[in-house]
Scaffold this active site. Structure first.
Site, PDB file in Angstrom:
ATOM      1  N   ALA A  11       0.816  -1.215   0.000  1.00 39.46           N
ATOM      2  CA  ALA A  11       0.000   0.000   0.000  1.00 39.46           C
ATOM      3  C   ALA A  11       0.853   1.269   0.000  1.00 39.46           C
ATOM      4  CB  ALA A  11      -0.951   0.002   1.190  1.00 39.46           C
ATOM      5  N   ASN A  27      -5.814   3.190  10.429  1.00 45.10           N
ATOM      6  CA  ASN A  27      -4.978   2.128  10.989  1.00 45.10           C
ATOM      7  C   ASN A  27      -4.799   2.221  12.494  1.00 45.10           C
ATOM      8  OD1 ASN A  27      -3.546   4.408   9.621  1.00 45.10           O
ATOM      9  ND2 ASN A  27      -1.859   3.660  10.883  1.00 45.10           N
ATOM     10  N   THR A  31       9.221  -7.253 -13.045  1.00 45.94           N
ATOM     11  CA  THR A  31       8.689  -8.605 -13.237  1.00 45.94           C
ATOM     12  C   THR A  31       7.660  -8.933 -12.171  1.00 45.94           C
ATOM     13  OG1 THR A  31      10.795  -9.290 -14.190  1.00 45.94           O
ATOM     14  CG2 THR A  31       9.346 -11.047 -13.387  1.00 45.94           C
ATOM     15  N   CYS A  59       4.839   5.051  15.941  1.00 45.88           N
ATOM     16  CA  CYS A  59       5.624   3.824  16.053  1.00 45.88           C
ATOM     17  C   CYS A  59       6.740   3.766  15.016  1.00 45.88           C
ATOM     18  CB  CYS A  59       4.722   2.613  15.921  1.00 45.88           C
ATOM     19  SG  CYS A  59       3.489   2.784  14.628  1.00 45.88           S
TER      20      CYS A  59
HETATM   21  C1  LIG Z   1      -0.194  -0.766   6.622  1.00 49.33           C
HETATM   22  C2  LIG Z   1      -0.738   0.440   5.968  1.00 49.33           C
HETATM   23  C3  LIG Z   1      -0.085   1.029   4.882  1.00 49.33           C
HETATM   24  C4  LIG Z   1       1.234   0.516   4.360  1.00 49.33           C
HETATM   25  O1  LIG Z   1       1.043  -0.693   3.674  1.00 49.33           O
HETATM   26  P1  LIG Z   1       2.289  -1.583   3.237  1.00 49.33           P
HETATM   27  O2  LIG Z   1       1.659  -2.618   2.363  1.00 49.33           O
HETATM   28  O3  LIG Z   1       2.862  -2.145   4.494  1.00 49.33           O
HETATM   29  O4  LIG Z   1       3.220  -0.717   2.490  1.00 49.33           O
HETATM   30  C5  LIG Z   1      -0.661   2.124   4.290  1.00 49.33           C
HETATM   31  N1  LIG Z   1      -1.813   2.633   4.749  1.00 49.33           N
HETATM   32  C6  LIG Z   1      -2.470   2.100   5.782  1.00 49.33           C
HETATM   33  C7  LIG Z   1      -3.744   2.691   6.233  1.00 49.33           C
HETATM   34  C8  LIG Z   1      -1.945   0.989   6.436  1.00 49.33           C
HETATM   35  O5  LIG Z   1      -2.583   0.482   7.470  1.00 49.33           O
END
Ligand SMILES: *Cc1c(COP(=O)(O)O)cnc(C)c1O
Length: 383
Positions: free
Chosen positions: A73, A153, A242, A328
């Site tokens: 993400a 989150n 890839t 964190c």
């Molecule tokens: C964990 C998280 C991310 C980051 O995702 P990754 O796949 O670890 O890079 C981004 N946005 C939110 C809201 C998340 O909880």
């Protein structure tokens, strides 16, 4: 050896479901081909990628061709935000987002500010929800993008995607949502919610780390994105590199499993959360962070007055693995920007616990954690 602490940190990551591992394994050795290769090995891998793409697209009511695989993400957010900024800056250089976004949205926005873009960071209501009239009033003729997350989150709050999407549609603005915490947990529908770009990741829903996707709308309207990784022109030129079939197959399996059982699992988690909250409610002077109902089923975030946050986490560490309200990431000891945006004092922001319940959480876990937290808070408060 001491027993492992109970894992209640499912917003950080989740274990990979055994069924996901089983689906992935043949793609490391037996079906190891490069999906781009024009021979039997490549075709096998390509078929698996195509099927996975369709599964993931289907979960958000998108088309398979609209899924662009990324490393997670963070990369999807960067591609969406910088990619739109670079492709649409001639239409305007204003972006709107919220103060409670993940750093993977906030930091690309700050970077764009350094390039001369103008970013509005919307405050949120005390319950963590974006104020729609404030959002509407922040729109300018030069606004090109609104980025508001699906589920937070830290406090699990679910933003009103459909209302924001409708607003974006009315004003001809692109709508991006970071759905890293929402996918597989709450219903998502890019058509009904008028979403143009959506970031996804596998490792928060019992899939592997290192794989995610960006949904990029192809019709009504077709979204243009400037690539951030250049190379072989994979993923319609938007993300070269890839493809990684084991991760992609695992991602799809994880999505398939979590969407199939979303309703039942939500009810179970809400039950466990109520059980936990009734433990905590024995304590005076506690503060729930975020809207009680408009939130992820597995999330609870509570602040405790009169205790030191670091001490609290330290005392609980042998019993339960969870996160507190200090930033964190990195070495920062600043209080959580999300809890500060709700108006919490530094003390309450530090002395907060984020409970992330998940697929492998049981009633016994909640009993143990609930009584341990109550006991620890009572002890710390008498010091
Ligand atoms: C964990 C998280 C991310 C980051 O995702 P990754 O796949 O670890 O890079 C981004 N946005 C939110 C809201 C998340 O909880």
């Amino acid at each position: 050896m001491a027993e492992s602490p109970i894992y209640l940190d499912c917003h950080s990551t989740t274990p990979v479901d055994r069924r996901v591992v089983d689906a992935m394994l043949p793609f490391f050795t037996e079906y190891f081909g490069n999906p781009s290769s024009l021979h039997a090995y490549g075709w096998q891998a390509d078929a698996a990628v195509k099927k996975s793409r369709a599964t993931i697209a289907n979960a958000i009511n998108a088309q398979a061709e609209e899924i662009v695989f990324t490393s997670g993400a963070t990369e999807a957010n960067n591609l969406a935000i910088k990619g739109v900024a670079e492709a649409y800056f001639s239409h305007g250089k204003h972006i709107i987002t919220a103060k409670t976004e993940h750093s993977a949205v906030l930091d690309p926005c700050r970077y764009l500010e350094s390039l001369g873009f103008d970013v509005t960071y919307l405050p949120v209501n005390p319950d963590g929800l974006v104020d729609l009239s404030l959002l509407k009033n922040s729109i300018r003729p030069e606004t090109i993008l609104i980025s508001v997350m699906a589920a937070n989150n830290e406090i699990g709050v679910l933003q009103p995607l459909k209302e924001i999407g409708t607003l974006c549609q009315e004003h001809d603005i692109l709508f991006h949502t970071d759905a890293a915490q929402a996918i597989g947990k709450v219903p998502l529908d890019v058509q009904a919610q008028h979403i143009h770009l959506m970031s996804l990741t596998a490792h928060k829903v019992y899939g592997p780390k290192g794989i995610g996707a960006l949904y990029v709308r192809r019709r009504q309207p077709r979204v243009n994105l400037a690539a951030q990784l250049h190379g072989g022109g994979h993923e319609r030129g938007m993300r070269s590199g890839t493809l990684y079939p084991p991760q992609i197959v695992g991602f799809a399996k994880a999505i398939e499993l979590s969407t199939a059982d979303m309703v039942g699992e939500s009810e179970r988690l809400i039950g466990l959360r109520s059980q936990l909250l009734s433990h905590l409610n024995q304590l005076p002077d506690i503060y729930l962070n975020g809207h009680l109902h408009q939130r992820l089923p597995g999330n609870l975030n509570v602040s405790f007055s009169g205790v030191d946050g670091q001490r609290l986490l330290l005392e609980l560490q042998p019993i339960v693995a969870l996160s507190s309200g200090s930033a964190c990431s990195s070495m920062s000891t600043a209080p959580s920007h999300v809890l500060k945006a709700l108006g919490r004092s530094d003390q309450l922001a530090y002395a907060s616990l984020r409970f992330g319940l998940g697929r492998f959480t049981t009633e016994q876990h909640i009993e143990q954690v609930g009584s341990a937290v109550v006991k620890t808070i009572n002890t710390l408060r008498t010091l």
